[in-house]
Write an enzyme that holds these catalytic residues in place. Structure first.
Site, PDB file in Angstrom:
ATOM      1  N   HIS A  10     -34.101  96.677-109.777  1.00 56.57           N
ATOM      2  CA  HIS A  10     -35.276  97.553-109.832  1.00 56.57           C
ATOM      3  C   HIS A  10     -35.121  98.638-110.903  1.00 56.57           C
ATOM      4  O   HIS A  10     -34.016  98.935-111.365  1.00 56.57           O
ATOM      5  CB  HIS A  10     -35.483  98.217-108.467  1.00 56.57           C
ATOM      6  CG  HIS A  10     -34.285  98.999-108.015  1.00 56.57           C
ATOM      7  ND1 HIS A  10     -33.980 100.260-108.488  1.00 56.57           N
ATOM      8  CD2 HIS A  10     -33.289  98.677-107.157  1.00 56.57           C
ATOM      9  CE1 HIS A  10     -32.863 100.700-107.932  1.00 56.57           C
ATOM     10  NE2 HIS A  10     -32.417  99.744-107.116  1.00 56.57           N
ATOM     11  N   GLU A  85     -31.395  95.317-100.064  1.00 54.82           N
ATOM     12  CA  GLU A  85     -30.052  95.786-100.402  1.00 54.82           C
ATOM     13  C   GLU A  85     -29.160  95.770 -99.173  1.00 54.82           C
ATOM     14  O   GLU A  85     -29.631  95.803 -98.030  1.00 54.82           O
ATOM     15  CB  GLU A  85     -30.118  97.198-100.995  1.00 54.82           C
ATOM     16  CG  GLU A  85     -28.795  97.825-101.379  1.00 54.82           C
ATOM     17  CD  GLU A  85     -27.989  97.068-102.437  1.00 54.82           C
ATOM     18  OE1 GLU A  85     -27.472  95.983-102.121  1.00 54.82           O
ATOM     19  OE2 GLU A  85     -27.854  97.592-103.564  1.00 54.82           O
TER      20      GLU A  85
END
Length: 184
Positions: A10, A85
């Protein structure tokens, strides 16, 4: 015929700037992170990389990055919960500078769950299973995927394709909006 899969991290998030371990904590992109996502979309378009679908983590920093890339390239977009994550337990929000090296050393303990988080072994199972499924889909559907995810996931992803020592594994990194190519 060779088939490829791409992975990116990201754009810059608020906790990246603050120097904190994010894990599953949902922190937003910064203005720079949004700009990085637009640059990534442009880079993909100009590179001629063949991508058929963008698949992303449910966390907003990855989802927002993926949406920009998909929209600007006219690509289908889907969320994959397994790309979230790693849960870093007691290290969530850990400030790197206040405790240098502590988290790096913890990442070498593959069975440790960080006191309530997710161990590297469990993360490996989650990500390796996903990669196996995407490889099968890639072969059956002749598709190339771009995964928009996180640093910890990219580290585990890399370990699927390359043998590493514990030190190399814990040091493997990917920059915000950097794209890595892997061949099945």
């Amino acid at each position: 015929m060779k088939s490829y899969i791409y992975i990116t991290r990201h754009g810059e998030s608020v906790w990246n700037v603050e120097g904190k371990v994010q894990g599953i904590t949902d922190t937003p992109l910064t203005e720079k992170g949004i700009a990085q996502a637009h640059e990534l979309a442009k880079k993909i378009k100009e590179s001629g990389i063949k991508i058929d679908e963008v698949i992303h983590s449910p966390l907003s920093r990855a989802a927002d990055t993926a949406k920009i890339v998909a929209e600007e390239n006219g690509l289908p977009l889907s969320v994959e919960p397994r790309l979230i994550e790693q849960n870093f337990g007691e290290y969530e929000g850990h400030e790197w500078e206040k405790h240098p090296g502590v988290f790096h050393e913890a990442k070498k303990q593959f069975a440790c769950d960080y006191n309530g988080g997710e161990s590297m072994l469990r993360l490996g199972q989650r990500i390796y299973n996903l990669i196996d499924e995407l490889k099968e889909r890639s072969e059956k559907e002749n598709k190339t995927f771009l995964l928009v995810t996180h640093g910890g996931i990219a580290r585990m992803f890399h370990s699927y394709f390359f043998s590493e020592t514990n030190e190399e594994f814990s040091s493997t990194n990917i920059d915000n909006c950097e794209v890595k190519e892997y061949e099945f």
